[in-house]
Design an enzyme around this catalytic site. Sequence first.
Site, PDB file in Angstrom:
ATOM      1  N   GLY A  10      -1.035   5.316   4.579  1.00 42.74           N
ATOM      2  CA  GLY A  10      -1.893   4.531   3.680  1.00 42.74           C
ATOM      3  C   GLY A  10      -1.935   3.111   4.219  1.00 42.74           C
ATOM      4  O   GLY A  10      -0.905   2.427   4.255  1.00 42.74           O
ATOM      5  N   ILE A  14      -1.274  -2.392   0.082  1.00 41.30           N
ATOM      6  CA  ILE A  14       0.194  -2.389   0.220  1.00 41.30           C
ATOM      7  C   ILE A  14       0.567  -2.066   1.667  1.00 41.30           C
ATOM      8  O   ILE A  14       1.453  -2.704   2.241  1.00 41.30           O
ATOM      9  CB  ILE A  14       0.861  -1.371  -0.734  1.00 41.30           C
ATOM     10  CG1 ILE A  14       0.468  -1.644  -2.183  1.00 41.30           C
ATOM     11  CG2 ILE A  14       2.387  -1.429  -0.597  1.00 41.30           C
ATOM     12  CD1 ILE A  14       1.001  -0.624  -3.185  1.00 41.30           C
ATOM     13  N   GLY A  15      -0.123  -1.104   2.262  1.00 46.52           N
ATOM     14  CA  GLY A  15       0.188  -0.700   3.630  1.00 46.52           C
ATOM     15  C   GLY A  15       0.121  -1.874   4.600  1.00 46.52           C
ATOM     16  O   GLY A  15       0.990  -2.029   5.470  1.00 46.52           O
ATOM     17  N   ARG A  83      -4.827   1.605  -9.523  1.00 48.06           N
ATOM     18  CA  ARG A  83      -5.431   1.526 -10.855  1.00 48.06           C
ATOM     19  C   ARG A  83      -6.587   0.533 -10.903  1.00 48.06           C
ATOM     20  O   ARG A  83      -6.615  -0.426 -10.144  1.00 48.06           O
ATOM     21  CB  ARG A  83      -4.387   1.036 -11.870  1.00 48.06           C
ATOM     22  CG  ARG A  83      -3.417   2.074 -12.267  1.00 48.06           C
ATOM     23  CD  ARG A  83      -2.661   1.629 -13.491  1.00 48.06           C
ATOM     24  NE  ARG A  83      -1.535   0.761 -13.201  1.00 48.06           N
ATOM     25  CZ  ARG A  83      -0.828   0.141 -14.136  1.00 48.06           C
ATOM     26  NH1 ARG A  83      -1.174   0.261 -15.414  1.00 48.06           N
ATOM     27  NH2 ARG A  83       0.199  -0.595 -13.812  1.00 48.06           N
ATOM     28  N   SER A 120       3.132   5.429  -4.055  1.00 46.78           N
ATOM     29  CA  SER A 120       1.907   5.874  -4.725  1.00 46.78           C
ATOM     30  C   SER A 120       2.188   6.272  -6.175  1.00 46.78           C
ATOM     31  O   SER A 120       3.225   6.861  -6.471  1.00 46.78           O
ATOM     32  CB  SER A 120       1.310   7.078  -3.991  1.00 46.78           C
ATOM     33  OG  SER A 120       1.181   6.824  -2.612  1.00 46.78           O
ATOM     34  N   ASN A 121       1.234   5.997  -7.033  1.00 49.00           N
ATOM     35  CA  ASN A 121       1.365   6.302  -8.460  1.00 49.00           C
ATOM     36  C   ASN A 121       0.532   7.522  -8.868  1.00 49.00           C
ATOM     37  O   ASN A 121      -0.444   7.846  -8.196  1.00 49.00           O
ATOM     38  CB  ASN A 121       0.903   5.087  -9.277  1.00 49.00           C
ATOM     39  CG  ASN A 121       2.012   4.071  -9.418  1.00 49.00           C
ATOM     40  OD1 ASN A 121       3.129   4.416  -9.761  1.00 49.00           O
ATOM     41  ND2 ASN A 121       1.706   2.805  -9.147  1.00 49.00           N
ATOM     42  N   HIS A 176       8.567   4.922 -14.336  1.00 49.89           N
ATOM     43  CA  HIS A 176       7.781   3.771 -13.903  1.00 49.89           C
ATOM     44  C   HIS A 176       6.504   3.754 -14.740  1.00 49.89           C
ATOM     45  O   HIS A 176       5.448   4.173 -14.321  1.00 49.89           O
ATOM     46  CB  HIS A 176       7.437   3.910 -12.417  1.00 49.89           C
ATOM     47  CG  HIS A 176       6.748   2.712 -11.853  1.00 49.89           C
ATOM     48  ND1 HIS A 176       7.180   1.431 -12.065  1.00 49.89           N
ATOM     49  CD2 HIS A 176       5.646   2.594 -11.059  1.00 49.89           C
ATOM     50  CE1 HIS A 176       6.380   0.581 -11.444  1.00 49.89           C
ATOM     51  NE2 HIS A 176       5.434   1.267 -10.828  1.00 49.89           N
TER      52      HIS A 176
HETATM   53  N1  APR Z   1      -4.223  10.161   3.574  1.00 54.41           N
HETATM   54  C1  APR Z   1      -3.876   8.907   3.958  1.00 54.41           C
HETATM   55  N2  APR Z   1      -4.363   7.799   3.383  1.00 54.41           N
HETATM   56  C2  APR Z   1      -5.211   7.964   2.371  1.00 54.41           C
HETATM   57  C3  APR Z   1      -5.605   9.236   1.896  1.00 54.41           C
HETATM   58  C4  APR Z   1      -5.079  10.371   2.555  1.00 54.41           C
HETATM   59  N3  APR Z   1      -5.395  11.602   2.174  1.00 54.41           N
HETATM   60  N4  APR Z   1      -6.469   9.053   0.872  1.00 54.41           N
HETATM   61  C5  APR Z   1      -6.602   7.735   0.694  1.00 54.41           C
HETATM   62  N5  APR Z   1      -5.857   7.069   1.606  1.00 54.41           N
HETATM   63  C6  APR Z   1      -5.726   5.635   1.817  1.00 54.41           C
HETATM   64  C7  APR Z   1      -7.023   4.875   1.558  1.00 54.41           C
HETATM   65  O1  APR Z   1      -7.924   5.012   2.634  1.00 54.41           O
HETATM   66  C8  APR Z   1      -6.515   3.450   1.380  1.00 54.41           C
HETATM   67  O2  APR Z   1      -6.574   2.720   2.589  1.00 54.41           O
HETATM   68  O3  APR Z   1      -4.799   5.046   0.929  1.00 54.41           O
HETATM   69  C9  APR Z   1      -5.039   3.644   0.963  1.00 54.41           C
HETATM   70  C10 APR Z   1      -4.726   3.068  -0.410  1.00 54.41           C
HETATM   71  O4  APR Z   1      -4.910   1.694  -0.323  1.00 54.41           O
HETATM   72  P1  APR Z   1      -5.480   0.823  -1.534  1.00 54.41           P
HETATM   73  O5  APR Z   1      -6.667   1.510  -2.111  1.00 54.41           O
HETATM   74  O6  APR Z   1      -5.639  -0.566  -1.041  1.00 54.41           O
HETATM   75  O7  APR Z   1      -4.310   0.925  -2.611  1.00 54.41           O
HETATM   76  P2  APR Z   1      -2.925   0.095  -2.676  1.00 54.41           P
HETATM   77  O8  APR Z   1      -3.125  -1.121  -3.490  1.00 54.41           O
HETATM   78  O9  APR Z   1      -2.359  -0.052  -1.318  1.00 54.41           O
HETATM   79  O10 APR Z   1      -2.042   1.101  -3.560  1.00 54.41           O
HETATM   80  C11 APR Z   1      -1.705   2.374  -3.076  1.00 54.41           C
HETATM   81  O11 APR Z   1       0.302   2.502  -4.385  1.00 54.41           O
HETATM   82  O12 APR Z   1       1.159   1.156  -6.124  1.00 54.41           O
HETATM   83  C12 APR Z   1       0.443   2.334  -5.791  1.00 54.41           C
HETATM   84  O13 APR Z   1      -0.981   2.649  -7.706  1.00 54.41           O
HETATM   85  C13 APR Z   1      -0.957   2.306  -6.336  1.00 54.41           C
HETATM   86  O14 APR Z   1      -1.401   4.635  -5.963  1.00 54.41           O
HETATM   87  C14 APR Z   1      -1.633   3.335  -5.462  1.00 54.41           C
HETATM   88  C15 APR Z   1      -0.932   3.172  -4.115  1.00 54.41           C
END
Ligand code: APR
Length: 304
Positions: A10, A14-15, A83, A120-121, A176
């Site tokens: 991801g 966060i990543g 969210r 992830s949530n 959580h």
């Molecule tokens: N495989 C890998 N990455 C994926 C997949 C998948 N199948 N599906 C979606 N992603 C990636 C998206 O492309 C995106 O870049 O996951 C990333 C999520 O990033 P954001 O949308 O920016 O979300 P973020 O704020 O990083 O939060 C991620 O952590 O705290 C929890 O609730 C939050 O569930 C959420 C997660």
Amino acid sequence: MARAKISLIGGGQIGGVLAQLCALRELGDVVLFDIVEGMPQGKMLDIAEVARIDQFDVELKGTNSYADIAGSDIVIVTAGLPRKPGMSRDDLLGVNAKIMKQVSEGIKEFAPDSFVIIISNPLDAMVTLCQKVTGFPPERIIGQAGVLDSNRFCSFIAWELGVSVRDVNAMVLGGHGDTMVPIIRYANVNGIPVMEQLVRKYGSEAKAEEVMTAMVERTKMAGGEVVKLLGNGSAFYSPASSAITMAEAILRDQKRVLPCCALLTGEFGVNNYYVGVPCVMGAGGIEKIVEFELDDEICQTSSF
Ligand code: APR
């Protein structure tokens, strides 16, 4: 000696912060995986191009291929939707469960010996699913929630008392979400109970309880408070820092006592559920779950 290898699944908000923190702390070489083409490669190139200023010597790679996570010591998962205002973490269950299943299969195939930290949530469900799909031993599948929730609680206490947050110790356990349990009785500033200090500050037990209750409620809703302010997405700096604390504890065998989402097998009288509890974190992942007497008096805001 070879550097450690950390893979981040991801590459979103966060990543990206995780990748930068891993580099700044020189925790090891880092792979950032995402399904979006070009984005993880671009983020890693961006971070790598300031290595001279930030003074780090680690390799950074963005990828869309699970094969690149092979040999990872630690995998941190943030794949999934965040969210939006008005949503609960549980509203993400359907869509993020599908993503987590895919991710877990990738980890199982390409990084079978790794420790996995999940962000992830909805957290508790995602950790449970990942453990079931990978079949990894519970000490290697850990959820990040308690470190962040506890830090939020500590921050509110520090702001209220006008002291450095570094001297505040307070834990948040349980789930959580709304069911999380800030442990009031053990909250302290360098060993001095927070409640005692609130009573001295306000001159009344009733007012001290009111102030503590407000801090407890703010802690429970802290994620939502950030979601509402951001308007689009959820907290990302704080979950990243919290997960890095956990990864560092494993990589440097620190034996930190951190509140983590861990599989309980009888501890605290709970069997076969992932719950936020204090854990000793070291080279073996969750090396021990630290049990202590837990009763209504310790947990509930109504009985100080
Ligand atoms: N495989 C890998 N990455 C994926 C997949 C998948 N199948 N599906 C979606 N992603 C990636 C998206 O492309 C995106 O870049 O996951 C990333 C999520 O990033 P954001 O949308 O920016 O979300 P973020 O704020 O990083 O939060 C991620 O952590 O705290 C929890 O609730 C939050 O569930 C959420 C997660």
